[in-house]
Design a protein around this motif. Structure first.
Motif, PDB file in Angstrom:
ATOM      1  N   GLY A 130      48.063  31.486  39.436  1.00  0.00           N
ATOM      2  CA  GLY A 130      48.142  32.497  40.469  1.00  0.00           C
ATOM      3  C   GLY A 130      49.594  32.832  40.762  1.00  0.00           C
ATOM      4  O   GLY A 130      50.405  31.940  41.012  1.00  0.00           O
ATOM      5  N   VAL A 131      49.920  34.127  40.728  1.00  0.00           N
ATOM      6  CA  VAL A 131      51.302  34.588  40.839  1.00  0.00           C
ATOM      7  C   VAL A 131      51.419  35.552  42.020  1.00  0.00           C
ATOM      8  O   VAL A 131      50.654  36.518  42.116  1.00  0.00           O
ATOM      9  CB  VAL A 131      51.744  35.296  39.544  1.00  0.00           C
ATOM     10  N   THR A 132      52.378  35.314  42.902  1.00  0.00           N
ATOM     11  CA  THR A 132      52.583  36.222  44.028  1.00  0.00           C
ATOM     12  C   THR A 132      53.312  37.482  43.569  1.00  0.00           C
ATOM     13  O   THR A 132      53.915  37.521  42.500  1.00  0.00           O
ATOM     14  CB  THR A 132      53.378  35.537  45.154  1.00  0.00           C
ATOM     15  N   TRP A 158      53.033  45.357  42.698  1.00  0.00           N
ATOM     16  CA  TRP A 158      53.778  45.378  41.440  1.00  0.00           C
ATOM     17  C   TRP A 158      54.586  44.104  41.268  1.00  0.00           C
ATOM     18  O   TRP A 158      54.858  43.377  42.227  1.00  0.00           O
ATOM     19  CB  TRP A 158      54.648  46.621  41.333  1.00  0.00           C
ATOM     20  N   LEU A 159      54.961  43.858  40.031  1.00  0.00           N
ATOM     21  CA  LEU A 159      55.661  42.630  39.685  1.00  0.00           C
ATOM     22  C   LEU A 159      56.420  42.862  38.390  1.00  0.00           C
ATOM     23  O   LEU A 159      55.828  43.284  37.401  1.00  0.00           O
ATOM     24  CB  LEU A 159      54.650  41.492  39.500  1.00  0.00           C
ATOM     25  N   PRO A 160      57.728  42.633  38.358  1.00  0.00           N
ATOM     26  CA  PRO A 160      58.456  42.763  37.093  1.00  0.00           C
ATOM     27  C   PRO A 160      57.850  41.859  36.023  1.00  0.00           C
ATOM     28  O   PRO A 160      57.583  40.674  36.257  1.00  0.00           O
ATOM     29  CB  PRO A 160      59.875  42.315  37.463  1.00  0.00           C
ATOM     30  N   ASP A 161      57.633  42.426  34.839  1.00  0.00           N
ATOM     31  CA  ASP A 161      56.989  41.670  33.768  1.00  0.00           C
ATOM     32  C   ASP A 161      57.814  40.454  33.362  1.00  0.00           C
ATOM     33  O   ASP A 161      57.252  39.453  32.883  1.00  0.00           O
ATOM     34  CB  ASP A 161      56.756  42.575  32.559  1.00  0.00           C
ATOM     35  N   ALA A 162      59.131  40.522  33.549  1.00  0.00           N
ATOM     36  CA  ALA A 162      59.979  39.386  33.164  1.00  0.00           C
ATOM     37  C   ALA A 162      59.543  38.090  33.845  1.00  0.00           C
ATOM     38  O   ALA A 162      59.682  37.001  33.265  1.00  0.00           O
ATOM     39  CB  ALA A 162      61.441  39.681  33.505  1.00  0.00           C
ATOM     40  N   VAL A 169      47.251  37.783  39.535  1.00  0.00           N
ATOM     41  CA  VAL A 169      48.174  38.242  40.569  1.00  0.00           C
ATOM     42  C   VAL A 169      47.521  38.073  41.936  1.00  0.00           C
ATOM     43  O   VAL A 169      46.348  38.436  42.133  1.00  0.00           O
ATOM     44  CB  VAL A 169      48.586  39.699  40.331  1.00  0.00           C
ATOM     45  N   LEU A 170      48.290  37.539  42.890  1.00  0.00           N
ATOM     46  CA  LEU A 170      47.787  37.247  44.234  1.00  0.00           C
ATOM     47  C   LEU A 170      48.571  38.049  45.266  1.00  0.00           C
ATOM     48  O   LEU A 170      49.451  37.520  45.949  1.00  0.00           O
ATOM     49  CB  LEU A 170      47.911  35.753  44.536  1.00  0.00           C
ATOM     50  N   PRO A 171      48.277  39.341  45.422  1.00  0.00           N
ATOM     51  CA  PRO A 171      48.997  40.136  46.427  1.00  0.00           C
ATOM     52  C   PRO A 171      48.633  39.682  47.833  1.00  0.00           C
ATOM     53  O   PRO A 171      47.596  39.063  48.065  1.00  0.00           O
ATOM     54  CB  PRO A 171      48.521  41.560  46.161  1.00  0.00           C
ATOM     55  N   GLU A 172      49.499  40.006  48.763  1.00  0.00           N
ATOM     56  CA  GLU A 172      49.329  39.562  50.148  1.00  0.00           C
ATOM     57  C   GLU A 172      47.985  40.000  50.718  1.00  0.00           C
ATOM     58  O   GLU A 172      47.501  41.100  50.455  1.00  0.00           O
ATOM     59  CB  GLU A 172      50.462  40.116  51.000  1.00  0.00           C
ATOM     60  N   GLN A 173      47.369  39.120  51.475  1.00  0.00           N
ATOM     61  CA  GLN A 173      46.130  39.409  52.178  1.00  0.00           C
ATOM     62  C   GLN A 173      45.989  38.415  53.328  1.00  0.00           C
ATOM     63  O   GLN A 173      46.966  37.789  53.728  1.00  0.00           O
ATOM     64  CB  GLN A 173      44.945  39.360  51.226  1.00  0.00           C
ATOM     65  N   ASP A 174      44.792  38.280  53.862  1.00  0.00           N
ATOM     66  CA  ASP A 174      44.564  37.408  55.004  1.00  0.00           C
ATOM     67  C   ASP A 174      44.955  35.975  54.658  1.00  0.00           C
ATOM     68  O   ASP A 174      44.386  35.379  53.736  1.00  0.00           O
ATOM     69  CB  ASP A 174      43.082  37.488  55.387  1.00  0.00           C
ATOM     70  N   PRO A 175      45.910  35.385  55.377  1.00  0.00           N
ATOM     71  CA  PRO A 175      46.316  34.007  55.068  1.00  0.00           C
ATOM     72  C   PRO A 175      45.175  33.002  55.150  1.00  0.00           C
ATOM     73  O   PRO A 175      45.234  31.954  54.496  1.00  0.00           O
ATOM     74  CB  PRO A 175      47.384  33.710  56.120  1.00  0.00           C
ATOM     75  N   ALA A 176      44.131  33.328  55.902  1.00  0.00           N
ATOM     76  CA  ALA A 176      42.989  32.416  56.001  1.00  0.00           C
ATOM     77  C   ALA A 176      42.264  32.258  54.667  1.00  0.00           C
ATOM     78  O   ALA A 176      41.478  31.329  54.495  1.00  0.00           O
ATOM     79  CB  ALA A 176      42.007  32.912  57.069  1.00  0.00           C
TER      80      ALA A 176
END
Length: 237
Positions: free
Chosen positions: A7-9, A27-31, A45-52
């Motif tokens: 899992g990647v932020t 979005w996320l730089p491919d590097a 990919v783990l984009p921001e959402q409910d911290p719960a």
């Protein structure tokens, strides 16, 4: 053996590409993720959402990778904002701090790069230098215009990092903040030529490492291979 899922932020920012302009985009730089693909990992990919939902998200992956980005809100470690500190990304901060807590609770492998290392430290109660030039007297750590500067680091022996990286080496830097007080359970595993903390790790964990520099750009593979291997081992426990 099955490929580990990591899992990647990511960033969630206004972005433009092609015919699409001013889009609120994940979005996320491919590097950042190319070395993990090369190490045989699957990227989630783990984009921001409910911290719960942090623990639920991590229940479906084998490791957590915290990427770079804008400055961590100094309010999260009890400080007033410096004049050079970025406007806060409160949703991203809350999500990533929750992810770190959930990953620690689960004993999951964690890798943090640049901002990611700072998030790891703040999540453990540590603090940050908000503007490195105030500490070292120059701006060589972040020269602007996405120009990465090669600066020397010294890796401490008898650390996880020492088993994966040369003890003395120049590495690509691009940061204007850095770890100050080290968070609970973390130890320093590398410092720069100017004495700044450049890496931390938790020696009680199989793999919990934060690197202030950008290993995705330095051409070495050992950190990525070890992280992928730790994720695979976690997933097949």
């Amino acid at each position: 053996m099955s490929a580990p899922v990591i899992g990647v932020t990511s960033y969630v920012e206004e972005s433009s590409t092609g015919i699409w302009h001013d889009q609120h985009a994940v979005w996320l730089p491919d590097a950042y993720i190319a070395p993990l693909r090369a190490a045989g990992a699957v990227i989630a990919v783990l984009p921001e959402q409910d911290p719960a939902l942090a623990a639920d998200a991590l229940a479906r992956v084998d490791a957590l990778y915290l990427t770079g980005g804008y400055d961590v809100d100094p309010a999260s470690y009890g400080a007033a904002a410096h004049g050079e500190t970025d406007a806060p990304r409160a949703a991203r901060d809350a999500w990533e701090l929750a992810l770190v807590g959930a990953a620690c609770e689960a004993g999951m492998p964690v890798l943090g790069v640049c901002r990611g290392a700072q998030v790891m430290n703040v999540a453990r109660g540590g603090t940050l230098h908000q503007h490195v030039p105030d500490v070292v007297g120059h701006d060589e750590y972040q020269m602007g215009d996405a120009i990465f500067r090669e600066l020397g680091v010294s890796v401490l022996p008898d650390t996880l990092l020492a088993s994966l990286h040369p003890l003395e080496r120049e590495v690509p830097m691009y940061h204007h903040q850095a770890i100050d007080a080290v968070g609970e359970g973390l130890v320093v595993s590398a410092r720069s030529v100017h004495g700044l903390v450049e890496a931390v790790e938790d020696p009680s964990r199989a793999f919990c490492l934060g690197l202030q520099w950008h290993p995705e750009l330095d051409g070495l593979t050992a950190v990525w291979e070890a992280f992928a291997a730790a994720a695979r081992a976690y997933g097949t426990r």
